[in-house]
Design a protein around this motif. Structure first.
Motif, PDB file in Angstrom:
ATOM      1  N   TRP A 161       0.835  -1.193   0.000  1.00 27.43           N
ATOM      2  CA  TRP A 161       0.000   0.000   0.000  1.00 27.43           C
ATOM      3  C   TRP A 161       0.875   1.249   0.000  1.00 27.43           C
ATOM      4  O   TRP A 161       2.012   1.234   0.473  1.00 27.43           O
ATOM      5  CB  TRP A 161      -0.944   0.044   1.203  1.00 27.43           C
ATOM      6  CG  TRP A 161      -0.261   0.204   2.548  1.00 27.43           C
ATOM      7  CD1 TRP A 161       0.115  -0.788   3.393  1.00 27.43           C
ATOM      8  CD2 TRP A 161       0.127   1.429   3.182  1.00 27.43           C
ATOM      9  NE1 TRP A 161       0.708  -0.278   4.519  1.00 27.43           N
ATOM     10  CE2 TRP A 161       0.731   1.084   4.420  1.00 27.43           C
ATOM     11  CE3 TRP A 161       0.018   2.774   2.838  1.00 27.43           C
ATOM     12  CZ2 TRP A 161       1.220   2.043   5.307  1.00 27.43           C
ATOM     13  CZ3 TRP A 161       0.512   3.740   3.713  1.00 27.43           C
ATOM     14  CH2 TRP A 161       1.102   3.379   4.929  1.00 27.43           C
ATOM     15  N   ASN A 163       0.161   5.719   0.329  1.00 26.61           N
ATOM     16  CA  ASN A 163      -0.852   6.767   0.449  1.00 26.61           C
ATOM     17  C   ASN A 163      -0.907   7.569  -0.851  1.00 26.61           C
ATOM     18  O   ASN A 163      -0.104   7.370  -1.764  1.00 26.61           O
ATOM     19  CB  ASN A 163      -0.581   7.659   1.652  1.00 26.61           C
ATOM     20  CG  ASN A 163       0.691   8.471   1.488  1.00 26.61           C
ATOM     21  OD1 ASN A 163       1.581   8.079   0.742  1.00 26.61           O
ATOM     22  ND2 ASN A 163       0.778   9.596   2.174  1.00 26.61           N
ATOM     23  N   LEU A 192      -1.587   6.957   9.141  1.00 27.12           N
ATOM     24  CA  LEU A 192      -2.849   6.916   8.410  1.00 27.12           C
ATOM     25  C   LEU A 192      -4.000   7.270   9.338  1.00 27.12           C
ATOM     26  O   LEU A 192      -3.958   7.001  10.541  1.00 27.12           O
ATOM     27  CB  LEU A 192      -3.079   5.536   7.803  1.00 27.12           C
ATOM     28  CG  LEU A 192      -2.135   5.112   6.679  1.00 27.12           C
ATOM     29  CD1 LEU A 192      -2.412   3.671   6.273  1.00 27.12           C
ATOM     30  CD2 LEU A 192      -2.269   6.037   5.473  1.00 27.12           C
ATOM     31  N   ILE A 198      -5.829   5.393  -0.134  1.00 22.06           N
ATOM     32  CA  ILE A 198      -4.563   4.711  -0.377  1.00 22.06           C
ATOM     33  C   ILE A 198      -4.652   3.957  -1.694  1.00 22.06           C
ATOM     34  O   ILE A 198      -5.749   3.736  -2.223  1.00 22.06           O
ATOM     35  CB  ILE A 198      -4.190   3.722   0.759  1.00 22.06           C
ATOM     36  CG1 ILE A 198      -5.257   2.630   0.891  1.00 22.06           C
ATOM     37  CG2 ILE A 198      -3.972   4.433   2.070  1.00 22.06           C
ATOM     38  CD1 ILE A 198      -4.874   1.524   1.867  1.00 22.06           C
TER      39      ILE A 198
END
Length: 364
Positions: A161, A163, A192, A198
């Motif tokens: 992942w 952002n 987060l 994301i």
């Protein structure tokens, strides 16, 4: 639909308020029916029937269970509904057979009893519909989402992942997955917040076991803290209109993961790469995989051979450990999950699975 300040679904809040109000409404209704002043507590309480005390007590406990996110709140609601409908059915049957009912000296007519049953049935049906619908949300099982009507399977998928601005990123394996979202572990200092967008890269497998990766936009919908201080995040998947192929790959993958799974309790012998024979208990099984409870937990990606002891004979399967859970986390006992690749006596296995399918009271 949720009320963000409380982080509870609005239907659940409304139902909770109604059940909290039942004992008070019962008290005021009896006072008004007998024309008693509210200061005369003892006189009012003396006129409340035993069954009214039972229903008032159940209502208060149900309200607490719902607001505290306890499963027993919903189970007691089902008991409450059953008792209410049974009592109303008994009332209707009794008046149709000629029995007379009186309340505060006033006879209750048959039409009133039937009307009361109809209203009670409709109201309880509405409550059941909304409560059952909200079970699928991260409400009654905030961390594990183990109590729901929509399928969500414990399944590890490697992911990456980042952002939206690409400044923060992380890797890991999913804890569980569904058609609309996943639950993932978060690294320390991830920064987060709920609502943050994301970008996810999910590493899946085709039916042929060939690897395939898909990218999808997502949003953090909740962040929970585990007992060990680590954090996990509920992530909503947001497939775009131009991502039909990625969505089809994901849904095809889920179709295999969501193969009907049946709870069992069969003893098994299994061996890993060192061929050491270990013992455990098979907890659930499908045509695609199985989960074994054991203290001799195999590591992820190990090849495993399993011999299942059944009344019809021994069934031998082979596969790969896809999820290793030595600590017994996320609502599962200590053990590991296997993706089945080979079945020696396939017909016997299919017949055995078919038998499990028709057992009563199965759950996922």
């Amino acid at each position: 639909m949720t009320l963000r300040f409380f982080n509870y679904p609005i239907p659940v809040l409304l139902v909770t308020v109604v059940f909290f109000a039942v004992p008070f409404l019962n008290f005021f209704a009896i006072a008004a029916l007998y024309d008693l002043d509210l200061e005369h507590f003892s006189m009012i309480f003396s006129r409340i029937q035993p069954w009214q005390y039972v229903f008032s007590g159940l209502s208060a406990i149900i309200a607490y269970g719902l607001i505290a996110k306890k499963k027993f709140g919903y189970y007691l609601f089902l008991c409450f509904s059953f008792l209410s409908l049974t009592y109303n059915a008994w009332m209707v049957l009794s008046v149709t057979l000629g029995k007379k009912f009186f309340l505060a000296g006033i006879r209750i007519h048959t039409s009133d009893v039937i009307w009361n049953m109809a209203v009670t049935t409709v109201l309880l049906g509405i409550v059941f519909y909304f409560l059952r619908r909200e079970i699928a949300a991260p409400y009654l099982s905030g961390k594990r989402r183990g109590w729901r009507t929509k399928y969500r399977e414990t399944h590890p998928i490697p992911f990456h992942w980042a952002n939206s601005d690409g400044e923060r990123e992380g890797d890991g394996q999913t804890i569980n997955i569904s058609r609309n979202g996943i639950l993932i572990p978060l690294p320390a200092h991830h920064f987060l917040k709920v609502g943050d967008p994301i970008n996810l890269l999910l590493k899946l497998e085709k039916e042929s076991r060939d690897p395939v990766s898909i990218s999808v936009h997502a949003k953090i919908v909740r962040i929970d803290e585990e007992d060990d201080g680590s954090e996990i995040a509920g992530v909503q998947l947001l497939f775009q209109i131009n991502q039909k192929e990625e969505k089809q790959i994901y849904e095809a993958f889920l179709a295999r993961v969501f193969a009907p799974r049946y709870p069992v309790s069969n003893p098994v012998n299994f061996s890993g790469k060192n061929n050491q024979i270990c013992q455990g208990t098979l907890l659930n099984v499908s045509m695609e995989g199985l989960y074994i409870e054991t203290s001799s937990v195999l590591g992820q990606d190990q090849i495993c051979n399993v011999k299942i002891q059944t009344r019809s004979g021994e069934i031998s399967v082979g596969g790969v450990v896809r999820w290793s859970n030595p600590q017994g986390k996320y609502g599962k006992p200590s053990g590991f999950g296997i993706q089945i690749d080979t079945i020696e006596n396939k017909n016997l296995f299919r017949i055995w699975i078919w038998k499990q399918r028709f057992k009563l009271f199965h759950g996922r």
